[in-house]
Enzyme design. Structure first.
Site, PDB file in Angstrom:
ATOM      1  N   ASP A  99      -0.518  -3.189 -75.316  1.00 46.60           N
ATOM      2  CA  ASP A  99       0.543  -2.638 -74.471  1.00 46.60           C
ATOM      3  C   ASP A  99      -0.132  -1.868 -73.340  1.00 46.60           C
ATOM      4  O   ASP A  99      -1.126  -1.177 -73.558  1.00 46.60           O
ATOM      5  CB  ASP A  99       1.435  -1.699 -75.296  1.00 46.60           C
ATOM      6  CG  ASP A  99       2.807  -1.491 -74.670  1.00 46.60           C
ATOM      7  OD1 ASP A  99       3.809  -1.824 -75.320  1.00 46.60           O
ATOM      8  OD2 ASP A  99       2.863  -0.989 -73.521  1.00 46.60           O
ATOM      9  N   GLY A 105       6.318   1.503 -72.346  1.00 45.55           N
ATOM     10  CA  GLY A 105       6.274   1.877 -73.764  1.00 45.55           C
ATOM     11  C   GLY A 105       5.578   3.211 -73.950  1.00 45.55           C
ATOM     12  O   GLY A 105       5.095   3.818 -72.986  1.00 45.55           O
ATOM     13  N   ALA A 141       6.516  -7.976 -74.246  1.00 41.52           N
ATOM     14  CA  ALA A 141       6.247  -7.220 -73.013  1.00 41.52           C
ATOM     15  C   ALA A 141       6.911  -7.844 -71.796  1.00 41.52           C
ATOM     16  O   ALA A 141       6.629  -8.991 -71.446  1.00 41.52           O
ATOM     17  CB  ALA A 141       4.740  -7.160 -72.783  1.00 41.52           C
ATOM     18  N   ASN A 196       9.557  -6.631 -68.071  1.00 41.77           N
ATOM     19  CA  ASN A 196      10.545  -5.749 -67.450  1.00 41.77           C
ATOM     20  C   ASN A 196      11.906  -6.365 -67.753  1.00 41.77           C
ATOM     21  O   ASN A 196      12.050  -7.589 -67.753  1.00 41.77           O
ATOM     22  CB  ASN A 196      10.306  -5.662 -65.944  1.00 41.77           C
ATOM     23  CG  ASN A 196       8.993  -4.967 -65.649  1.00 41.77           C
ATOM     24  OD1 ASN A 196       8.035  -5.578 -65.181  1.00 41.77           O
ATOM     25  ND2 ASN A 196       8.924  -3.691 -65.953  1.00 41.77           N
ATOM     26  N   TYR A 234      15.879 -11.486 -63.389  1.00 38.85           N
ATOM     27  CA  TYR A 234      15.476 -11.216 -64.780  1.00 38.85           C
ATOM     28  C   TYR A 234      15.819 -12.409 -65.682  1.00 38.85           C
ATOM     29  O   TYR A 234      14.964 -12.915 -66.416  1.00 38.85           O
ATOM     30  CB  TYR A 234      16.167  -9.943 -65.292  1.00 38.85           C
ATOM     31  CG  TYR A 234      15.980  -9.749 -66.772  1.00 38.85           C
ATOM     32  CD1 TYR A 234      14.692  -9.641 -67.311  1.00 38.85           C
ATOM     33  CD2 TYR A 234      17.065  -9.695 -67.645  1.00 38.85           C
ATOM     34  CE1 TYR A 234      14.511  -9.481 -68.671  1.00 38.85           C
ATOM     35  CE2 TYR A 234      16.879  -9.525 -69.007  1.00 38.85           C
ATOM     36  CZ  TYR A 234      15.597  -9.427 -69.518  1.00 38.85           C
ATOM     37  OH  TYR A 234      15.414  -9.273 -70.868  1.00 38.85           O
ATOM     38  N   ASN A 278      22.807  -7.166 -76.575  1.00 40.78           N
ATOM     39  CA  ASN A 278      22.479  -5.785 -76.159  1.00 40.78           C
ATOM     40  C   ASN A 278      21.876  -4.963 -77.292  1.00 40.78           C
ATOM     41  O   ASN A 278      22.598  -4.447 -78.149  1.00 40.78           O
ATOM     42  CB  ASN A 278      23.721  -5.114 -75.595  1.00 40.78           C
ATOM     43  CG  ASN A 278      24.034  -5.628 -74.207  1.00 40.78           C
ATOM     44  OD1 ASN A 278      24.233  -6.841 -74.017  1.00 40.78           O
ATOM     45  ND2 ASN A 278      24.048  -4.747 -73.231  1.00 40.78           N
ATOM     46  N   PHE A 336      30.716   1.313 -64.678  1.00 39.98           N
ATOM     47  CA  PHE A 336      30.455   0.420 -63.543  1.00 39.98           C
ATOM     48  C   PHE A 336      31.444  -0.741 -63.512  1.00 39.98           C
ATOM     49  O   PHE A 336      31.187  -1.804 -64.052  1.00 39.98           O
ATOM     50  CB  PHE A 336      29.016  -0.108 -63.612  1.00 39.98           C
ATOM     51  CG  PHE A 336      27.969   0.966 -63.518  1.00 39.98           C
ATOM     52  CD1 PHE A 336      28.122   2.043 -62.655  1.00 39.98           C
ATOM     53  CD2 PHE A 336      26.814   0.899 -64.291  1.00 39.98           C
ATOM     54  CE1 PHE A 336      27.153   3.041 -62.563  1.00 39.98           C
ATOM     55  CE2 PHE A 336      25.843   1.884 -64.205  1.00 39.98           C
ATOM     56  CZ  PHE A 336      26.023   2.958 -63.337  1.00 39.98           C
ATOM     57  N   ARG A 378      28.228  -2.912 -60.891  1.00 45.06           N
ATOM     58  CA  ARG A 378      26.775  -2.948 -60.721  1.00 45.06           C
ATOM     59  C   ARG A 378      26.355  -4.404 -60.479  1.00 45.06           C
ATOM     60  O   ARG A 378      26.911  -5.309 -61.115  1.00 45.06           O
ATOM     61  CB  ARG A 378      26.142  -2.418 -62.012  1.00 45.06           C
ATOM     62  CG  ARG A 378      24.692  -2.102 -61.943  1.00 45.06           C
ATOM     63  CD  ARG A 378      24.201  -1.479 -63.246  1.00 45.06           C
ATOM     64  NE  ARG A 378      24.284  -2.396 -64.381  1.00 45.06           N
ATOM     65  CZ  ARG A 378      23.817  -2.120 -65.595  1.00 45.06           C
ATOM     66  NH1 ARG A 378      23.255  -0.941 -65.841  1.00 45.06           N
ATOM     67  NH2 ARG A 378      23.910  -2.986 -66.567  1.00 45.06           N
ATOM     68  N   GLY A 396      24.905  -7.980 -60.646  1.00 45.57           N
ATOM     69  CA  GLY A 396      24.346  -8.842 -61.691  1.00 45.57           C
ATOM     70  C   GLY A 396      25.012  -8.742 -63.052  1.00 45.57           C
ATOM     71  O   GLY A 396      24.553  -9.360 -64.013  1.00 45.57           O
TER      72      GLY A 396
HETATM   73  N1  UFG Z   1      27.242   0.562 -67.905  1.00 43.53           N
HETATM   74  C1  UFG Z   1      28.101   1.493 -67.350  1.00 43.53           C
HETATM   75  N2  UFG Z   1      27.593   2.715 -67.056  1.00 43.53           N
HETATM   76  C2  UFG Z   1      26.289   3.071 -67.264  1.00 43.53           C
HETATM   77  C3  UFG Z   1      25.422   2.096 -67.824  1.00 43.53           C
HETATM   78  C4  UFG Z   1      25.927   0.853 -68.136  1.00 43.53           C
HETATM   79  O1  UFG Z   1      29.274   1.232 -67.129  1.00 43.53           O
HETATM   80  O2  UFG Z   1      25.899   4.202 -66.933  1.00 43.53           O
HETATM   81  C5  UFG Z   1      27.778  -0.771 -68.257  1.00 43.53           C
HETATM   82  C6  UFG Z   1      27.082  -1.903 -67.538  1.00 43.53           C
HETATM   83  O3  UFG Z   1      27.635  -2.123 -66.278  1.00 43.53           O
HETATM   84  C7  UFG Z   1      27.301  -3.042 -68.522  1.00 43.53           C
HETATM   85  C8  UFG Z   1      27.304  -2.359 -69.893  1.00 43.53           C
HETATM   86  O4  UFG Z   1      27.540  -0.983 -69.624  1.00 43.53           O
HETATM   87  O5  UFG Z   1      28.556  -3.613 -68.326  1.00 43.53           O
HETATM   88  C9  UFG Z   1      25.979  -2.489 -70.626  1.00 43.53           C
HETATM   89  O6  UFG Z   1      24.948  -2.114 -69.726  1.00 43.53           O
HETATM   90  P1  UFG Z   1      23.451  -1.849 -70.176  1.00 43.53           P
HETATM   91  O7  UFG Z   1      22.708  -1.398 -68.964  1.00 43.53           O
HETATM   92  O8  UFG Z   1      23.420  -0.990 -71.388  1.00 43.53           O
HETATM   93  O9  UFG Z   1      22.954  -3.288 -70.651  1.00 43.53           O
HETATM   94  P2  UFG Z   1      22.976  -4.696 -69.855  1.00 43.53           P
HETATM   95  O10 UFG Z   1      24.126  -5.493 -70.412  1.00 43.53           O
HETATM   96  O11 UFG Z   1      22.921  -4.520 -68.394  1.00 43.53           O
HETATM   97  O12 UFG Z   1      21.586  -5.328 -70.238  1.00 43.53           O
HETATM   98  C10 UFG Z   1      21.030  -5.338 -71.538  1.00 43.53           C
HETATM   99  C11 UFG Z   1      19.520  -5.380 -71.392  1.00 43.53           C
HETATM  100  C12 UFG Z   1      19.098  -6.668 -70.720  1.00 43.53           C
HETATM  101  C13 UFG Z   1      19.697  -7.847 -71.454  1.00 43.53           C
HETATM  102  C14 UFG Z   1      21.180  -7.709 -71.612  1.00 43.53           C
HETATM  103  C15 UFG Z   1      21.702  -8.822 -72.464  1.00 43.53           C
HETATM  104  O13 UFG Z   1      19.070  -4.276 -70.611  1.00 43.53           O
HETATM  105  O14 UFG Z   1      17.695  -6.757 -70.750  1.00 43.53           O
HETATM  106  O15 UFG Z   1      21.488  -6.466 -72.227  1.00 43.53           O
HETATM  107  O16 UFG Z   1      23.086  -8.777 -72.596  1.00 43.53           O
HETATM  108  F1  UFG Z   1      19.455  -8.966 -70.754  1.00 43.53           F
END
Ligand code: UFG
Length: 326
Positions: A29, A34, A72, A74, A139, A168, A206, A281, A283
């Protein structure tokens, strides 16, 4: 000996904790995302980067590696939209160096961390491994291209692999010794719990105009310990020669909206959140929910932890983490 790349990261460190009870483990790592404290002390730690052939040569020449578990990467969707070069360099180019070096040293078994983000905006409510993959972010594309490279390497060089597409990941180790920590934190559950601990003023939701029941995004939250157990099974079938190649979803099969997750956090902690509605947000698909029937049928894996239990373990971790991480 099993090589765990990214074993200091959130999911990797949870696998290492389990793996060291039955296997010799070396962790590689670069500690870019990490933490040293997250690596179980029974594992051997090498600080280095998987994109550095010399670091890999050293490990493959020093230890008899039976299989590689490759975490490993991002993994932030929004960041990948803003900085795709970082994602293609760290997730694609570095992994290619790893695969090349594995072939050179005749190490031919790998478990690869992939993602629900490979599906893009799915055309179905419940995603199976046969659902078409049209990622909408760098990603997701960076992970899908490695999936395709693995298949080509399997065909040409007899590489054997299991691809695990996580939904998730959330929750923490049962003893609260390790858990989720990102800097900066962007993930929903840790953000809510940090807020409920008084470390943030509010939570931003979001997007509340998605085509879902309450207008907020729906995700399939899966306990990190359930993910670790799936890796142990996948590793076993690869080592036993029972599978040459396989791709599996890892999720609970249940979707929860952002609002439902906030409510569950409030229930578990007994605290009230200050919630602000914000813009969408970049994507974010409206809904990502897995079918994990395939891995259940083939390997007998099934998620054991509910959203409530995920949040309970995360809450314990967040309360303890100040001690662990200082
Ligand atoms: N969200 C909010 N407010 C915040 C943070 C997140 O509303 O402050 C929402 C996001 O918009 C999303 C949901 O909560 O709709 C989950 O968001 P996360 O950032 O917790 O997780 P993501 O779904 O964006 O992504 C995660 C991992 C990715 C993976 C994905 C698979 O970070 O690596 O799950 O579903 F690809």
């Amino acid at each position: 000996m099993i090589l765990v790349i990214g074993g200091a990261g959130y999911i990797g460190s949870h696998l290492v904790k389990e793996l060291v009870t039955t296997n010799e483990v070396v962790v590689l790592d670069d500690l870019s995302t990490g933490y040293r404290w997250a690596i179980d002390e029974r594992a051997t730690f090498m600080e280095g980067n998987l994109g550095n052939e010399a670091d890999l040569d050293h490990i493959f020449s020093t230890y008899k590696i039976e299989a590689v578990v490759h975490f490993a990467a991002n993994s932030l969707i929004g960041e990948s939209v803003a900085d795709p070069l970082k994602y293609y360099e760290n997730n694609v180019s570095a992994t290619l160096t790893l695969l090349k070096t594995m072939m050179k040293h005749h190490v031919k078994k790998v478990i690869f961390s992939s993602t629900a983000a490979t599906y893009g905006i799915p055309t179905t409510d419940i995603i199976t491994e046969d659902t078409s993959t049209h990622p909408i972010t760098p990603y997701g594309r960076s992970k899908l291209v490695i999936e395709q490279i693995l298949a080509d390497f399997a065909h040409a060089y007899e590489l054997e692999y299991v691809i695990l597409r996580y939904f998730n990941a959330a929750g923490a180790y049962e003893t609260a010794e390790i858990g989720e920590r990102h800097d900066p934190e962007t993930h929903l559950i840790p953000i809510i719990l940090q807020h409920l601990l008084g470390e943030r003023e509010h939570i931003s939701v979001f997007g509340s105009d998605y085509d879902t029941e309450d207008g907020t995004c729906i995700r399939d939250y899966i306990h990190v310990t359930d993910l670790a157990h799936a890796h142990l099974l996948a590793l076993q079938v690869l080592l036993d020669g029972k599978k040459k190649t396989a791709t599996y979803n890892l999720g609970n099969g249940l979707g929860y909206s952002v609002k439902e997750v906030i409510k569950t956090c409030e229930r578990v902690t007994g605290k009230k959140a200050n919630v602000i509605m914000a813009n969408r947000r970049a994507g974010d698909p409206a809904r990502l929910v897995a079918s994990s029937d395939k891995i259940y049928q083939e390997l007998g894996w099934k998620a054991q932890f509910s959203l409530e239990q995920i949040i309970q373990s995360a809450w314990k971790w967040h309360q303890n983490s100040v001690k662990v991480t200082k």
